[in-house]
Motif scaffolding. Structure first.
Motif, PDB file in Angstrom:
ATOM      1  N   ALA A   1     -15.433 -62.719 -54.369  1.00 38.74           N
ATOM      2  CA  ALA A   1     -16.075 -62.364 -55.640  1.00 38.74           C
ATOM      3  C   ALA A   1     -15.053 -61.689 -56.537  1.00 38.74           C
ATOM      4  O   ALA A   1     -14.236 -60.880 -56.099  1.00 38.74           O
ATOM      5  CB  ALA A   1     -17.249 -61.428 -55.399  1.00 38.74           C
ATOM      6  N   GLY A   2     -15.125 -62.000 -57.815  1.00 40.18           N
ATOM      7  CA  GLY A   2     -14.317 -61.305 -58.795  1.00 40.18           C
ATOM      8  C   GLY A   2     -12.902 -61.802 -58.918  1.00 40.18           C
ATOM      9  O   GLY A   2     -12.117 -61.216 -59.653  1.00 40.18           O
TER      10      GLY A   2
ATOM     11  N   SER B   1     -19.229 -64.987 -65.417  1.00 42.65           N
ATOM     12  CA  SER B   1     -18.122 -64.134 -65.835  1.00 42.65           C
ATOM     13  C   SER B   1     -18.484 -63.433 -67.131  1.00 42.65           C
ATOM     14  O   SER B   1     -19.170 -64.006 -67.989  1.00 42.65           O
ATOM     15  CB  SER B   1     -16.856 -64.974 -66.032  1.00 42.65           C
TER      16      SER B   1
ATOM     17  N   ARG C   1     -12.128 -63.581 -65.386  1.00 41.39           N
ATOM     18  CA  ARG C   1     -12.402 -63.206 -63.999  1.00 41.39           C
ATOM     19  C   ARG C   1     -13.831 -63.616 -63.662  1.00 41.39           C
ATOM     20  O   ARG C   1     -14.766 -63.238 -64.348  1.00 41.39           O
ATOM     21  CB  ARG C   1     -12.195 -61.711 -63.788  1.00 41.39           C
ATOM     22  N   TRP C   2     -13.962 -64.392 -62.582  1.00 39.69           N
ATOM     23  CA  TRP C   2     -15.233 -65.024 -62.251  1.00 39.69           C
ATOM     24  C   TRP C   2     -15.809 -64.468 -60.954  1.00 39.69           C
ATOM     25  O   TRP C   2     -15.077 -64.174 -60.005  1.00 39.69           O
ATOM     26  CB  TRP C   2     -15.049 -66.538 -62.089  1.00 39.69           C
ATOM     27  N   THR C   3     -17.129 -64.363 -60.932  1.00 44.65           N
ATOM     28  CA  THR C   3     -17.857 -63.963 -59.732  1.00 44.65           C
ATOM     29  C   THR C   3     -18.603 -65.164 -59.185  1.00 44.65           C
ATOM     30  O   THR C   3     -19.395 -65.786 -59.902  1.00 44.65           O
ATOM     31  CB  THR C   3     -18.864 -62.835 -60.036  1.00 44.65           C
ATOM     32  N   LYS C   4     -18.338 -65.487 -57.925  1.00 41.21           N
ATOM     33  CA  LYS C   4     -19.080 -66.580 -57.292  1.00 41.21           C
ATOM     34  C   LYS C   4     -20.500 -66.120 -57.028  1.00 41.21           C
ATOM     35  O   LYS C   4     -20.726 -65.079 -56.416  1.00 41.21           O
ATOM     36  CB  LYS C   4     -18.411 -66.997 -55.990  1.00 41.21           C
ATOM     37  N   GLU C   5     -21.461 -66.909 -57.471  1.00 43.09           N
ATOM     38  CA  GLU C   5     -22.864 -66.555 -57.275  1.00 43.09           C
ATOM     39  C   GLU C   5     -23.409 -67.174 -55.991  1.00 43.09           C
ATOM     40  O   GLU C   5     -23.780 -66.491 -55.057  1.00 43.09           O
ATOM     41  CB  GLU C   5     -23.691 -67.001 -58.489  1.00 43.09           C
TER      42      GLU C   5
END
Length: 544
Positions: free
Chosen positions: A16-17, A490, A495-499
């Motif tokens: 994550a992140g 995001s 910066r991306w968070t996997k859901e």
């Protein structure tokens, strides 16, 4: 040591992140998947990395037109070829594509804006300098006449097209236009039926009669059903040839097939080809399943080709894709298909490329509805839901969630791809990013004020449920990796968070019916509007 693209992707998916690379649609396997016994090779890549048929060396590889192109119907008009397809629940409907070589295709328009129901296999004709499209449609709300045949007409394939005219043929589908030896116009339909048309082609001129019984399918063949449909008529050297589909268009991979009959008269009697079916998927090991619904067409050099549809082995979610196969006429006047199981590249109808192929799927623009984006099962006034300002699309909310929101979707023709969009909520609306088959089968992420919502198998995902986030604006991304889709969100697009991830191979017709495909798209529901920016599509890397 610098990590490989696969290692970078796996790190992003597992944490994550972490920042995702700009193009994460690499394959999860370091070695190419087997093409069911076919030689290992890649497709050529075109706009946004999308796969295309033209290999650039005088050969092509199927599909001729990737993605959901069901029931393709082709019109040769001088040096030009026009294709259109069943549009089912999607509007604007009846997409029209153009080619000069049967391999490189570009979109022209969508001919149907008025919602007349669920549009099935249709037919293009040119007569006395005018173009006609004959359209069968199911209207579930009309209990007295649920299935009708309509016609639209135009001076140019680019349009403008007329309003649809009800021909008053009820309960019939798959029209095929032909001019008889008597100079009169006729439509052939499913089930071996035929009806006369008026000279202007805009009304019925007599009753429907049964003229053909089809080809007797062996009882031990594994098929969906008899299903005589899709007649396409050709007049050649004193014969009328009728190319039909039989066996059912989905179900077991060996169901669908192409059969041929001929007659000296449009009124019959019809004689079946001694080597029927001329096209059929023989086994589940072939790269293309359920091949059928063919139109014969003469190529630019005078040779002959068949264009039909089929499911890609392992990728029913992409829908029925358009396939191209060479054919010849034998000494006894019967057609023979020459492409085998279509696992190998073949010589193009003309060696040189004839221009661009495909279309960009990213962004919003004035021409986005013709025919790139389409609403699923739209209500009256659906085109007015969208307002375009600069690079931003404002979509008015409708319904209570994705299922009844008439999401705005597009056709993807790649095995793996990613889609990214920026979403901003206004008032009490909800908006988001989906992979959508129908109102009962979809998955995705939705955003409302201060919260995101997850959807799986057409329902709100409860284990775990969606979570709270700050603000009304978010970037959303989906990565469909060989029918395993992962969703990300995001705050800044960096910066991306996997859901969460879903397996979606079962999101297809054999599970959910409807003859549709799994399409990426956006939705807006509830009260208010949703603003969408920076819609981007990227296909898999060139190794596949």
């Amino acid at each position: 040591m610098k990590p490989t693209r696969r290692e970078t992707l796996m790190l992003a998916l597992g944490s994550a992140g972490l920042a995702l690379p700009a193009n994460t649609a690499a394959r999860a396997s370091s070695s190419p998947a087997s093409d069911c016994g076919a030689p290992s090779m890649s497709w050529q890549r075109g706009i946004e990395g999308q796969r295309k048929a033209d290999l650039g060396d005088g050969r092509f590889r199927n599909p001729a037109l990737a993605g959901d192109r069901p029931d393709p119907n082709i019109l040769k008009d001088g040096e030009d070829y026009y294709a259109t397809f069943s549009s089912f629940n999607y509007y604007p409907g009846v997409p029209i594509w153009h080619s000069r070589d049967l391999v490189n295709w570009t979109p022209l328009t969508a001919a149907l804006t008025r919602n007349i129901g669920i549009v099935w296999a249709l037919d293009i004709a040119k007569h006395d300098g005018r173009y006609f499209i004959y359209i069968p449609a199911l209207d579930p709300a009309d209990k007295a006449r649920p299935v009708k045949t309509w016609v639209i007409h135009a001076d140019s394939m680019r349009g403008p097209w007329s309003d649809p005219i009800d021909l008053k043929f009820d309960g019939l589908i798959d029209p095929g236009h032909v001019v008889g030896e008597d100079g009169k116009r006729y439509l052939f339909f499913n089930g071996g039926n035929r009806a006369p048309l008026s000279d202007d082609g805009l009304s019925a001129a007599g009753p429907v009669t049964h003229v053909y019984d089809g080809w007797p399918i062996p009882e031990d063949w594994v098929i969906e059903g008899f299903a005589l449909e899709g007649p396409k008529l050709l007049r050649k050297q004193g014969w009328f040839y009728m190319f039909s589909g039989q066996g059912g268009t989905a179900g077991p991979p060996t169901s669908h097939m192409v059969v041929v009959a001929r007659s000296r008269s449009v009124h019959g009697p019809w004689e079946n080809c001694p080597h029927n079916p001329i096209v059929r998927t023989q086994s589940v090991g072939e790269p293309w399943w359920s091949r059928g619904h063919a139109t014969p067409v003469q190529g630019p050099k005078g040779d002959w080709w068949l264009i039909y549809h089929g499911y890609e082995n392992g990728y029913r979610t992409l829908g029925r894709q358009m396939l191209l196969e060479p054919m010849e006429w034998s000494a006894d006047g019967w057609p023979r298909a020459l492409g085998g199981d279509l696992s190998r590249p073949m010589a193009k109808p003309v060696p040189a490329s004839t221009g661009t192929s495909g279309q960009a799927l990213s962004g919003f623009g004035a021409d986005m509805f013709r025919p790139r984006l389409s609403y699923y099962a739209p209500r009256r006034g659906y085109l007015e839901r969208a307002e375009l300002k600069s690079d931003m699309l404002f979509l008015a909310g409708q319904g209570t969630g994705p299922a009844d929101s008439s999401p705005l979707l597009f056709v993807a023709g790649d095995r793996s791809y990613e889609v990214t969009v920026e979403v901003e909520i206004q008032s009490k609306a909800q908006g988001g990013l989906l992979l959508f088959y129908n109102e009962k089968l979809f998955c995705g992420l939705g955003l409302s004020d201060g919260r995101f919502h997850a959807y799986r198998i057409g329902q709100v995902e409860r284990w775990p449920p969606g979570g709270a986030i700050s603000g009304r604006r978010r970037f959303l991304r989906l990565l469909n990796q060989d029918n395993v889709v992962t969703f990300f969100h995001s705050a800044d697009g960096v910066r991306w968070t996997k859901e969460r991830s879903f397996e979606v191979a079962g999101y297809n017709h054999n599970v959910a019916d409807g003859f549709l495909s799994l399409r990426p798209g956006i939705f807006a529901s509830g009260e208010g509007r949703v603003a969408f920016r920076a819609l981007t599509y990227r296909a898999a890397d060139a190794s596949q």
